[in-house]
Structure formats: C-alpha cells, structure tokens
Design an enzyme around this catalytic site. Structure first.
Site, PDB file in Angstrom:
ATOM      1  N   LYS A  13      -5.336  -8.286  -2.633  1.00  0.00           N
ATOM      2  CA  LYS A  13      -4.001  -7.686  -2.599  1.00  0.00           C
ATOM      3  C   LYS A  13      -4.087  -6.199  -2.217  1.00  0.00           C
ATOM      4  CE  LYS A  13      -2.937  -8.636  -6.947  1.00  0.00           C
ATOM      5  NZ  LYS A  13      -4.209  -9.280  -7.380  1.00  0.00           N
ATOM      6  N   ARG A  88       3.643  -9.482 -13.316  1.00  0.00           N
ATOM      7  CA  ARG A  88       2.567 -10.382 -13.706  1.00  0.00           C
ATOM      8  C   ARG A  88       3.021 -11.382 -14.760  1.00  0.00           C
ATOM      9  NH1 ARG A  88      -2.035  -6.775 -12.213  1.00  0.00           N
ATOM     10  NH2 ARG A  88      -3.994  -7.781 -12.723  1.00  0.00           N
ATOM     11  N   ARG A 127     -17.968  -6.285  -6.410  1.00  0.00           N
ATOM     12  CA  ARG A 127     -17.050  -5.218  -5.982  1.00  0.00           C
ATOM     13  C   ARG A 127     -17.500  -3.862  -6.527  1.00  0.00           C
ATOM     14  NH1 ARG A 127     -10.608  -5.708  -6.829  1.00  0.00           N
ATOM     15  NH2 ARG A 127     -11.052  -5.515  -9.058  1.00  0.00           N
ATOM     16  N   ARG A 160     -16.079  -1.447 -11.819  1.00  0.00           N
ATOM     17  CA  ARG A 160     -15.047  -1.415 -12.854  1.00  0.00           C
ATOM     18  C   ARG A 160     -15.552  -2.162 -14.087  1.00  0.00           C
ATOM     19  NH1 ARG A 160      -9.435  -3.230 -10.058  1.00  0.00           N
ATOM     20  NH2 ARG A 160      -9.228  -4.203 -12.102  1.00  0.00           N
ATOM     21  N   ARG A 171      -9.720 -12.649 -17.069  1.00  0.00           N
ATOM     22  CA  ARG A 171      -8.594 -12.216 -16.217  1.00  0.00           C
ATOM     23  C   ARG A 171      -8.055 -13.394 -15.406  1.00  0.00           C
ATOM     24  NH1 ARG A 171     -11.442  -7.815 -13.011  1.00  0.00           N
ATOM     25  NH2 ARG A 171      -9.460  -7.426 -11.977  1.00  0.00           N
TER      26      ARG A 171
END
Ligand code: AMP
Length: 214
Positions: A13, A88, A127, A160, A171
């Site tokens: 996104k 969300r 990531r 992160r 998540r």
C-alpha cells in the site's frame, strides 16, 4: 480524487501510495506513519499507541479517528488524498463516512491490494525502513546499494519492531478479523476494486491506474 487503499500489512500500500502521490499530486495519509512519528517524538499520542503497535494490535478507534478527522481538513488534502492503513475497522469506516459527509465529499475509489499470507511473511521479515525518510527496502527483493544505508537520503535503515515474524502473524490475524470485513462493506457500496498485489511495482501500479479509471 479521494482514495482508500485496503490490503494486509506488506501488500505494498505504501509503495503504491507514493506513486499515486506523484501521479495526482495529493497527499498520502498513513495512520501507521503518523503513529510511528508520534512514538519517535514521545508525544502523549505516541506513548498511548506504542504498546498496541509493538504487539501487532490495533490502536483504539477513537485515537485514529481523531487523527484522521484533523488531518483531512488540512490545506494539502483539499483536492484529494490517499488513505493508507485507514480505515481498519467498521467503526473507523463509519466515522470516516461522517467526517466526509461533513466536508461535503466522498470516497471515489477503494482499491484492495491482495496478496497471500505466506508471501506477506516473506516480504515483511525482509523489509527494512529508513529512519530519516521512511523509504522502504527489502534485503532480497529490493536491497539498498550499501547495506544498512538509504539510497535516497543516506539515512540509517532499520527493521520495524512489528516486522518480526511472531508479530507479523498477529497483524495478519488482526487484518483478517477486523479489516477484511471492510471489503464486503465497500463492495456493497459498489466502490471496491480488487487488484492482485504480485508482480513488479510498475505492473501493480498499472492495475491501480486501471482501477481508478485511468
Ligand atoms: P501500518 O504501518 O499501517 O502497518 O501500521 C502499523 C501499526 O499502527 C498497526 O499494526 C497498528 O498498531 C497501528 N495502526 C495504524 N493504522 C491504524 C488504524 N487505522 N487503526 C488502528 N491501528 C492502526
């Protein structure tokens, strides 16, 4: 042009939102980015949000709704915006509707970027993000030219806290329980476009353009 980008964590996104910013000259509004900045700065908001974020849970609706209500009235959003990571939950979507009604505007396109869970885990564990400018890299698929350093601004890259495998699984579970129902919600309103989130960034962007009627 008022957009919502839906999709699980790691669907791309943020990457697509940045290309959309360049194309339409409207801001990317990412509640995740706003919350991470608040955590870094140690504000009251950041202190409240950190515990939820670290364990892969959602920050309470009233907190993120307050952020968005304020952000959408800022000058740079008058011609449009790209919501990335908001709404969300169904209550967030309903609150958004009320905020937009009050501003006399409406969402034009809801684009859902779809990717399988196992692919998401691979993407997210690799990531790396830039501490300075937020640019995102991947240790295998999109490495920076010098390890640990951002190609764009030379900032330091980091992983992160919520990109560790256990938190990622949490998540993803939260996404399927609390956010997935938004797909049916927007489908019923006739605003939803689903696109596959696999392939090159450029290919996915051409699907975004098509979904937006371009
Ligand atoms: P993201 O960068 O969008 O993956 O968001 C990172 C974390 O910020 C999420 O796991 C949540 O803890 C929190 N967060 C971001 N956006 C929202 C939202 N709309 N509602 C609740 N929590 C959010």
């Amino acid at each position: 042009m008022d957009f919502i980008l839906l999709g699980p964590p790691g669907a791309g996104k943020g990457t697509q939102a940045k290309l959309m910013v360049d194309k339409w000259n409207i801001p990317q509004i990412s509640t995740g980015d706003i919350l991470r900045a608040a955590v870094r700065e140690g504000t009251t908001l950041g202190v409240e949000a950190k515990g939820f974020m670290d364990r892969g849970a959602l920050v309470p609706d009233r907190v993120v709704i307050g952020i968005i209500a304020e952000r959408l009235t800022e000058e740079d959003a008058v011609n449009g915006f790209i919501l990335d990571g908001f709404p969300r939950t169904i209550p967030q979507a309903e609150a958004l509707q009320q905020i937009l009604d009050g501003l006399n505007r409406a969402i034009d396109h809801v684009i859902s970027i779809e990717v399988e869970d196992e692919e998401l885990v691979t993407r997210l564990t690799g990531r790396r993000m830039c501490k300075e400018c937020g640019e995102s890299f991947h240790v295998v698929f999109n490495p920076s030219s010098s390890e640990g350093t951002c190609d764009r601004c030379s900032g330091e890259l980091y992983q992160r806290d919520d990109d560790k495998e256990e938190t990622i699984r949490q998540r993803l579970a939260v996404y399927s329980e609390q956010t997935q129902p938004l797909i049916a919600h927007y489908e019923e309103q006739g605003r939803l476009r689903r696109i596959p989130g696999t392939g090159s960034i450029e290919n996915i962007f051409s699907r975004v353009l098509e979904a937006a009627g371009n």
